[in-house]
Design a protein around this motif. Structure first.
Motif, PDB file in Angstrom:
ATOM      1  N   ALA A   1       1.020  -1.204   0.097  1.00 53.36           N
ATOM      2  CA  ALA A   1       0.007  -0.004  -0.168  1.00 53.36           C
ATOM      3  C   ALA A   1       0.899   1.259   0.036  1.00 53.36           C
ATOM      4  CB  ALA A   1      -0.998   0.032   1.324  1.00 53.36           C
ATOM      5  N   LEU A   2       1.873   1.255   0.738  1.00 53.13           N
ATOM      6  CA  LEU A   2       2.850   2.347   0.827  1.00 53.13           C
ATOM      7  C   LEU A   2       3.565   2.450  -0.393  1.00 53.13           C
ATOM      8  CD1 LEU A   2       3.536   4.383   3.191  1.00 53.13           C
ATOM      9  CD2 LEU A   2       4.993   3.164   3.890  1.00 53.13           C
ATOM     10  N   PHE A   3       3.904   1.440  -1.265  1.00 52.98           N
ATOM     11  CA  PHE A   3       4.478   1.533  -2.388  1.00 52.98           C
ATOM     12  C   PHE A   3       3.754   2.191  -3.227  1.00 52.98           C
ATOM     13  CE2 PHE A   3       5.208  -0.114  -6.680  1.00 52.98           C
ATOM     14  CZ  PHE A   3       6.479   0.316  -7.046  1.00 52.98           C
ATOM     15  N   HIS A   4       2.285   2.187  -3.312  1.00 53.08           N
ATOM     16  CA  HIS A   4       1.304   2.624  -4.198  1.00 53.08           C
ATOM     17  C   HIS A   4       0.999   4.166  -3.897  1.00 53.08           C
ATOM     18  CE1 HIS A   4       0.238  -0.568  -6.570  1.00 53.08           C
ATOM     19  NE2 HIS A   4      -0.089  -1.385  -5.453  1.00 53.08           N
ATOM     20  N   LEU A   5       1.490   4.659  -2.607  1.00 51.41           N
ATOM     21  CA  LEU A   5       1.689   6.049  -2.019  1.00 51.41           C
ATOM     22  C   LEU A   5       2.954   6.732  -2.539  1.00 51.41           C
ATOM     23  CD1 LEU A   5      -0.247   5.519   1.220  1.00 51.41           C
ATOM     24  CD2 LEU A   5      -1.371   6.498  -0.878  1.00 51.41           C
ATOM     25  N   GLY A   6       3.887   6.169  -3.253  1.00 48.02           N
ATOM     26  CA  GLY A   6       5.003   6.627  -3.298  1.00 48.02           C
ATOM     27  C   GLY A   6       6.198   6.441  -2.658  1.00 48.02           C
ATOM     28  N   GLU A   7       6.204   5.595  -1.578  1.00 50.48           N
ATOM     29  CA  GLU A   7       6.938   5.286  -0.697  1.00 50.48           C
ATOM     30  C   GLU A   7       7.403   3.852  -0.598  1.00 50.48           C
ATOM     31  OE1 GLU A   7       8.444   7.635   1.239  1.00 50.48           O
ATOM     32  OE2 GLU A   7       7.295   9.539   0.949  1.00 50.48           O
ATOM     33  N   MET A   8       8.816   3.803  -0.911  1.00 50.59           N
ATOM     34  CA  MET A   8       9.240   2.412  -0.998  1.00 50.59           C
ATOM     35  C   MET A   8       9.991   1.820   0.231  1.00 50.59           C
ATOM     36  SD  MET A   8      10.808   0.206  -4.101  1.00 50.59           S
ATOM     37  CE  MET A   8      11.974   1.295  -4.655  1.00 50.59           C
ATOM     38  N   VAL A   9       9.449   1.009   1.346  1.00 47.62           N
ATOM     39  CA  VAL A   9      10.261   0.753   2.435  1.00 47.62           C
ATOM     40  C   VAL A   9      10.076  -0.469   2.509  1.00 47.62           C
ATOM     41  CG1 VAL A   9       9.771   3.035   3.554  1.00 47.62           C
ATOM     42  CG2 VAL A   9       8.264   1.463   3.696  1.00 47.62           C
ATOM     43  N   THR A  10      10.845  -1.301   3.664  1.00 49.86           N
ATOM     44  CA  THR A  10      10.610  -2.450   3.836  1.00 49.86           C
ATOM     45  C   THR A  10       9.721  -2.620   5.148  1.00 49.86           C
ATOM     46  OG1 THR A  10      12.489  -2.723   5.290  1.00 49.86           O
ATOM     47  CG2 THR A  10      12.945  -3.457   2.792  1.00 49.86           C
ATOM     48  N   ALA A  11       9.237  -4.030   5.527  1.00 45.89           N
ATOM     49  CA  ALA A  11       8.465  -4.089   6.685  1.00 45.89           C
ATOM     50  C   ALA A  11       9.098  -3.980   7.920  1.00 45.89           C
ATOM     51  CB  ALA A  11       7.735  -5.506   6.492  1.00 45.89           C
ATOM     52  N   THR A  12      10.333  -4.004   8.136  1.00 50.70           N
ATOM     53  CA  THR A  12      11.345  -4.097   9.249  1.00 50.70           C
ATOM     54  C   THR A  12      11.931  -2.728   9.354  1.00 50.70           C
ATOM     55  OG1 THR A  12      12.644  -5.388   8.399  1.00 50.70           O
ATOM     56  CG2 THR A  12      11.251  -6.461   9.674  1.00 50.70           C
TER      57      THR A  12
ATOM     58  N   SER B   1      12.840   1.293  10.078  1.00 49.84           N
ATOM     59  CA  SER B   1      12.288   2.225  10.593  1.00 49.84           C
ATOM     60  C   SER B   1      11.865   3.430   9.587  1.00 49.84           C
ATOM     61  CB  SER B   1      13.256   2.909  11.753  1.00 49.84           C
ATOM     62  OG  SER B   1      13.342   2.117  12.846  1.00 49.84           O
ATOM     63  N   VAL B   2      10.573   3.980   9.949  1.00 57.74           N
ATOM     64  CA  VAL B   2      10.252   4.934   9.020  1.00 57.74           C
ATOM     65  C   VAL B   2       9.808   6.385   9.715  1.00 57.74           C
ATOM     66  CG1 VAL B   2       9.254   3.273   7.448  1.00 57.74           C
ATOM     67  CG2 VAL B   2       7.804   4.182   9.195  1.00 57.74           C
ATOM     68  N   SER B   3       9.900   7.277   9.147  1.00 59.55           N
ATOM     69  CA  SER B   3       9.783   8.872   9.583  1.00 59.55           C
ATOM     70  C   SER B   3       8.155   8.775  10.028  1.00 59.55           C
ATOM     71  CB  SER B   3       9.937   9.895   8.776  1.00 59.55           C
ATOM     72  OG  SER B   3       8.884   9.888   7.770  1.00 59.55           O
ATOM     73  N   ASP B   4       8.127   9.834  11.000  1.00 58.75           N
ATOM     74  CA  ASP B   4       6.562  10.160  11.448  1.00 58.75           C
ATOM     75  C   ASP B   4       5.810  10.503  10.250  1.00 58.75           C
ATOM     76  OD1 ASP B   4       8.210   9.974  14.027  1.00 58.75           O
ATOM     77  OD2 ASP B   4       7.953  12.124  14.473  1.00 58.75           O
ATOM     78  N   ASP B   5       6.257  11.231   9.499  1.00 60.04           N
ATOM     79  CA  ASP B   5       5.261  11.705   8.131  1.00 60.04           C
ATOM     80  C   ASP B   5       4.846  10.472   7.378  1.00 60.04           C
ATOM     81  OD1 ASP B   5       5.729  14.307   8.810  1.00 60.04           O
ATOM     82  OD2 ASP B   5       7.362  14.600   7.199  1.00 60.04           O
ATOM     83  N   ILE B   6       5.439   9.305   7.311  1.00 58.58           N
ATOM     84  CA  ILE B   6       5.263   8.200   6.578  1.00 58.58           C
ATOM     85  C   ILE B   6       4.042   7.236   7.513  1.00 58.58           C
ATOM     86  CG2 ILE B   6       5.701   5.951   5.717  1.00 58.58           C
ATOM     87  CD1 ILE B   6       8.467   7.236   4.801  1.00 58.58           C
TER      88      ILE B   6
END
Length: 612
Positions: free
Chosen positions: A44-55, A57-62
């Motif tokens: 879902a996050l990939f479709h929102l333009g952010e590419m991260v892995t499940a584990t 750490s991501v920013s507050d904004d994401i």
């Protein structure tokens, strides 16, 4: 009920419910809270333009972006709340006197000296404790933080007062503010020949914000042009009305340099404490307090100056301060004497920490080493999760150009120094730089000691610039930094670092000179000569050592002196002009005799850089 899919990925609907997440949480943490599949959240996050892995750490904004798309209100838990919840999980609390009214005993007042730069704060502390801090500081600025206890008399009774010695330059506004939060009384130093200045007003605001009583010390009354009545008049505009004018603030006229009326100032501090404050604490509980200063000592390991606020700290106690822990191996008083136990308001140096605590970290004694270690490890893990930076590599000189071309919006820094108080003050000052909304500054790591391989690896990963304050890389690290393209900056005076970073943020940095290392040698033997002093028997590790070259001496990666010269250079009995890598030589550093085995002598040149 399913929420509308994001890019075809169905996710649970939040219906406005609140999810509490720690700063630096991963998608797996989020998924665990709402009983979702982490893989679907990654999609879902990939479709929102952010590419991260499940584990990852991501920013507050994401976290907030994904939460809003799913109908959840994401609340980022503050570090204080996280810490409170962590301690509660171990059935611990901080900041509360255990026991009833009968357990409380009177404790000495804790005093912070504040005021404008050059108005005599350090001279006043010198006069009180008969030391000379200012002579030891680069640029004449107090850059290290300590605490001292002095004895005085009020009538026939001997009383103790604890002084927190805070840095005196305007760069340390935040440090002084935090100092006042662990302080009972502020002594505001104002020069009688100068008057109220901007930092004087800042100090008043800090003290009022912390609800701390103020005693005004009108200093330099022996100088020509001194006008104490003018100071009294000026300070009435800021709510400090002298007792002789019908107010409740004590004003004391002193001269720190001439040792005039110092006892009168100490008496005013005690009278203010007795009149305005109920200074009592329970000594019969596990000790709690604050780390005032901490550094890494080559012989003794991590050393922290702590101020006990309640309870009694004893040798052998298990202690945790921030993300450092250990067992109190020894305690030293402010005169270097061994101390078996420290009661409330007593400052002591503590030996036995496994790592260096941060200046301002709260400390507490726990029942077992195991508990101290677990609390520290959880705090370390939380700090690591929160260290998120962008990935773009940049140097300080290129930053303004990249900013103008809109290739970068954030300057990322790693700060290493010789003292935790200085490191924290430098970080706080840099983070307060305000150059508009177009650019941001982020510190992903700070620490005490020489610049290590881990620092360079983190800098390479987060695309950070490394700032070394009075420290240098340990052996082999500079080569790694060169390979990775990591920019390392070295400073010995704090406002120089602040000015250059601010100039970079504004795109105004114009490099004119650069320091180029020409060689380094390791001391393998020391030959003592009554005529020439100590001669260092060395092997040249890289580059070449030239006679009369500028040099610095490093011990454990920390700079001891960077204003030396290769006074003499010999190969066996012959005087030579240079010695190349791999060869042995004898090096004389003039009148500098403080050398030890395994110290490093580094030579360098300052060359003009072509302007871009």
């Amino acid at each position: 009920m399913q929420a509308p899919s994001i890019g075809g990925v169905a996710l649970p609907r939040g219906n406005g419910s609140t999810i509490r997440l720690a700063r630096g949480s991963s998608l797996a943490d989020f998924a665990d809270k709402i009983d979702a599949n982490p893989a679907s959240m990654v999609q879902a996050l990939f479709h929102l333009g952010e590419m991260v892995t499940a584990t990852q750490s991501v920013s507050d904004d994401i976290l907030e972006l994904l939460g809003s798309e799913m109908g959840y209100q994401v609340e980022i838990v503050s570090p204080d709340d996280e810490d409170r919840e962590l301690l509660e999980s171990f059935d611990l609390t901080y900041g509360e006197d255990e026991g009833d009214e009968s357990d409380l005993v009177v404790r000495p007042p804790v005093v912070t000296v504040m005021g404008h730069v050059d108005h005599g704060k350090t001279k006043l502390l010198d006069a009180i404790r008969n030391t000379h801090v200012v002579d030891k500081e680069a640029g004449g600025i107090t850059q290290h933080i300590g605490a001292y206890q002095v004895a005085t008399h009020l009538g026939d009774e001997e009383r103790l007062i604890t002084f927190i010695d805070t840095p005196g330059h305007e760069a340390f506004t935040a440090m002084r503010a935090r100092g006042s939060q662990s302080t009972d009384i502020v002594v505001l130093v104002v020069a009688a020949d100068d008057g109220v200045m901007p930092q004087t007003v800042e100090a008043i605001n800090h003290a009022k914000a912390a609800d701390v009583p103020i005693v005004v010390a009108i200093n330099k009354i022996d100088k020509e042009g001194a006008n104490p009545d003018k100071i009294r008049q000026q300070l009435t505009e800021y709510g400090l009305v002298a007792e002789e004018y019908g107010g409740d603030t004590m004003f004391v006229e002193i001269s720190a340099k001439a040792m005039i009326n110092i006892d009168g100032l100490l008496e005013a501090v005690l009278l203010t404490a007795d009149a305005a404050l109920d200074l009592r604490a329970n000594p019969n509980m596990n000790a709690e307090g604050v780390a005032i200063e901490a550094h890494l000592d080559r012989g003794r390991g991590a050393v922290a100056t702590v101020l006990v606020q309640r309870g009694t700290l004893r040798v052998g106690d298990s202690i945790v301060a921030g993300n450092a822990y250990g067992r109190v191996r020894a305690m030293l008083g402010d005169h270097g004497e061994q101390v078996a136990e420290a009661t409330p308001s007593r400052p002591v140096q503590v030996l036995g920490f496994t790592s260096v605590p941060g200046a301002g970290d709260s400390f507490m004694v726990v029942e077992e080493d195991r508990v101290a270690r677990q609390i520290a490890e959880r705090r370390q893990a939380r700090a690591r999760k929160a260290q998120i930076g962008n990935r773009r590599r940049i140097s300080l000189e290129d930053f303004g150009k990249a900013l103008a071309e809109q290739k970068i919006e954030q300057l990322t820094l790693i700060i290493k120094g010789d003292n935790s108080g200085t490191v924290e003050a430098l970080e706080d000052s840099l983070l307060k730089l305000d150059v508009g909304e177009e650019v941001d500054l982020r510190v992903v790591h700070r620490g005490v000691g020489g610049i290590t391989q881990d620092d360079i690896n983190l800098a390479a990963t987060t695309d950070a610039i490394v700032i070394g304050f009075n420290v240098k890389p340990v052996r082999g690290v500079q080569e790694l930094a060169d390979r990775e393209g990591v920019d390392i900056r070295y400073y010995t005076v704090i406002y120089q670092a602040i000015d250059e970073v601010e100039a970079a943020l504004k795109g105004l940095l114009k490099p004119e000179f650069e320091e180029v290392q020409t060689g380094s040698a390791e001391i393998r033997e020391i030959f003592r000569s009554s005529k020439f002093g100590n001669i260092a028997g060395c092997i040249v590790r890289n580059g070449e050592i030239r006679r009369n070259a500028r040099a610095r001496l490093l011990r454990g990666g920390v700079v001891l002196n960077d204003n030396l010269q290769i006074d003499s250079l010999r190969r066996f009995k012959d005087d030579v002009t240079e010695v190349r890598e791999g060869f042995e030589c004898g090096i004389g550093l003039g009148s500098w005799n403080n050398i030890e085995l395994e110290d490093t002598i580094e030579t360098y040149e300052v060359r003009e850089k072509p302007r871009s």
